[in-house]
Design a protein around this motif. Structure first.
Motif, PDB file in Angstrom:
ATOM      1  N   GLN A 171       3.078  -0.927  17.170  1.00 31.74           N
ATOM      2  CA  GLN A 171       4.001  -0.521  16.112  1.00 31.74           C
ATOM      3  C   GLN A 171       3.709  -1.264  14.812  1.00 31.74           C
ATOM      4  O   GLN A 171       3.619  -0.651  13.738  1.00 31.74           O
ATOM      5  CB  GLN A 171       5.438  -0.790  16.561  1.00 31.74           C
ATOM      6  N   LEU A 214       2.085   5.602  27.714  1.00 29.66           N
ATOM      7  CA  LEU A 214       2.516   5.071  26.421  1.00 29.66           C
ATOM      8  C   LEU A 214       1.986   5.923  25.269  1.00 29.66           C
ATOM      9  O   LEU A 214       2.697   6.150  24.281  1.00 29.66           O
ATOM     10  CB  LEU A 214       2.025   3.633  26.255  1.00 29.66           C
ATOM     11  N   HIS A 234       4.350   9.077  25.250  1.00 31.31           N
ATOM     12  CA  HIS A 234       5.794   8.947  25.041  1.00 31.31           C
ATOM     13  C   HIS A 234       6.186   7.899  24.007  1.00 31.31           C
ATOM     14  O   HIS A 234       7.173   8.092  23.285  1.00 31.31           O
ATOM     15  CB  HIS A 234       6.467   8.619  26.380  1.00 31.31           C
ATOM     16  N   SER A 235       5.471   6.802  23.912  1.00 29.25           N
ATOM     17  CA  SER A 235       5.863   5.723  23.004  1.00 29.25           C
ATOM     18  C   SER A 235       5.092   5.740  21.691  1.00 29.25           C
ATOM     19  O   SER A 235       5.663   5.506  20.624  1.00 29.25           O
ATOM     20  CB  SER A 235       5.665   4.360  23.691  1.00 29.25           C
ATOM     21  N   ILE A 289       3.425  -2.528  22.994  1.00 31.54           N
ATOM     22  CA  ILE A 289       4.068  -1.537  22.129  1.00 31.54           C
ATOM     23  C   ILE A 289       4.452  -2.166  20.793  1.00 31.54           C
ATOM     24  O   ILE A 289       4.287  -1.556  19.723  1.00 31.54           O
ATOM     25  CB  ILE A 289       5.309  -0.935  22.829  1.00 31.54           C
ATOM     26  N   THR A 341       3.799  -4.942  28.629  1.00 28.41           N
ATOM     27  CA  THR A 341       3.886  -3.578  28.108  1.00 28.41           C
ATOM     28  C   THR A 341       4.707  -3.541  26.829  1.00 28.41           C
ATOM     29  O   THR A 341       4.316  -2.912  25.835  1.00 28.41           O
ATOM     30  CB  THR A 341       4.517  -2.643  29.150  1.00 28.41           C
ATOM     31  N   ALA A 342       5.853  -4.236  26.847  1.00 26.11           N
ATOM     32  CA  ALA A 342       6.691  -4.285  25.650  1.00 26.11           C
ATOM     33  C   ALA A 342       5.966  -4.967  24.497  1.00 26.11           C
ATOM     34  O   ALA A 342       6.052  -4.536  23.338  1.00 26.11           O
ATOM     35  CB  ALA A 342       7.994  -5.019  25.965  1.00 26.11           C
TER      36      ALA A 342
END
Length: 283
Positions: free
Chosen positions: A62, A223, A226-227, A58, A54-55
């Protein structure tokens, strides 16, 4: 009619994941990113494989959003402005067909030159011509409709000409240019067109992650809300006024306000997509 409602309604149509634009088969380099082991390099690896993936997802979104906003959003903006200028020709917009086509071809050629790898070019062209086809078959007024105005007919002719030039390999039909043309023709404001362009890019990446079993569908929606939301908003805010420079605007002559690729690693991984032993996406 309420123009805000009209624009919102068209935005809802454009945000439909079922639109036949070809984005379903594109991962924008995410598949290659995972294949080459970069998802496992995320800082959260000590917290477990799921959280590490997941990290890593993201992190990819990005970096991908940042370089895509900087390299593609100026082409969306300038193409949108070209179509807006065409619509401002009162009375006989058809007199602006040739100059408008010329400007769009210049933008398209510049994007072709600045796109660094063949995989990204291939996906961009496929999705670009799909958008032009979508307008002609899905958004243009049906022939014979009594309330179709002269401008709508002229826009349809303009986009059909551009589509035929792409089919005839007279131009490339890249996604950012075609998105600017589509949203400009549909009357979407430039800021909303920019915002939706980056949102759809991010959503496509999350969709790819779900199909690659990197994250689950619920996690994807979480995600996205929120992300990813602050990432999209930040990139739009930072790059919304950037221009390609092809118009020769003397008020925008700073090299820092020109398109650029900001993530070399992403380009390297994307160009290696076709070298994977097995793959499910075309980019």
């Amino acid at each position: 009619m309420d123009t805000d409602f009209d624009e919102t309604y068209v935005l809802l149509l454009l945000a439909d994941s079922n639109l036949p634009t070809g984005s379903f088969v594109a991962s924008s380099g995410f598949e290659s990113y995972g294949t080459h082991g970069f998802l496992s390099l995320a800082p959260a690896s000590s917290a477990g494989k799921g959280r590490a993936a997941t990290a890593g997802t993201i992190t990819f979104i990005q970096d991908s959003l940042h370089t895509y906003a900087r390299s593609a959003l100026p082409f969306v903006s300038d193409a949108h402005r070209v179509v807006d200028a065409f619509k401002d020709l009162k009375g006989k917009p058809e007199i602006g067909h040739d100059p408008t086509i010329k400007k769009l071809l210049e933008l398209d050629e510049l994007y072709e030159t600045m796109t660094l790898n063949h995989v990204a070019k291939r996906a961009s062209k496929a999705q670009g011509v799909a958008l032009l086809t979508l307008y002609a078959k899905g958004f243009a007024c049906p022939s014979g409709l009594s309330d179709e105005d002269h401008l709508s007919k002229s826009l349809t002719v303009l986009i059909d000409r551009l589509k035929l030039m792409v089919r005839g390999e007279e131009t490339h039909g890249h996604l950012p240019v075609c998105w600017g043309v589509l949203t400009g023709a549909l009357g979407i404001s430039l800021l909303r067109a920019q915002h939706l362009f980056l949102f759809l890019h991010a959503r496509s990446l999350l969709s790819s992650a779900v199909r690659l079993n990197t994250i689950g569908p619920y996690s994807s929606q979480q995600l996205l809300l929120h992300s990813v939301r602050p990432l999209v908003e930040a990139e739009v805010s930072q790059n919304k006024d950037m221009r390609t420079g092809i118009s020769g605007d003397m008020h925008h002559n700073d090299a820092d306000d020109r398109p650029a690729t900001t993530w070399p690693l992403g380009e390297i991984l994307a160009v290696r997509h076709d070298l994977q032993h097995s793959r499910i996406f075309n980019s």
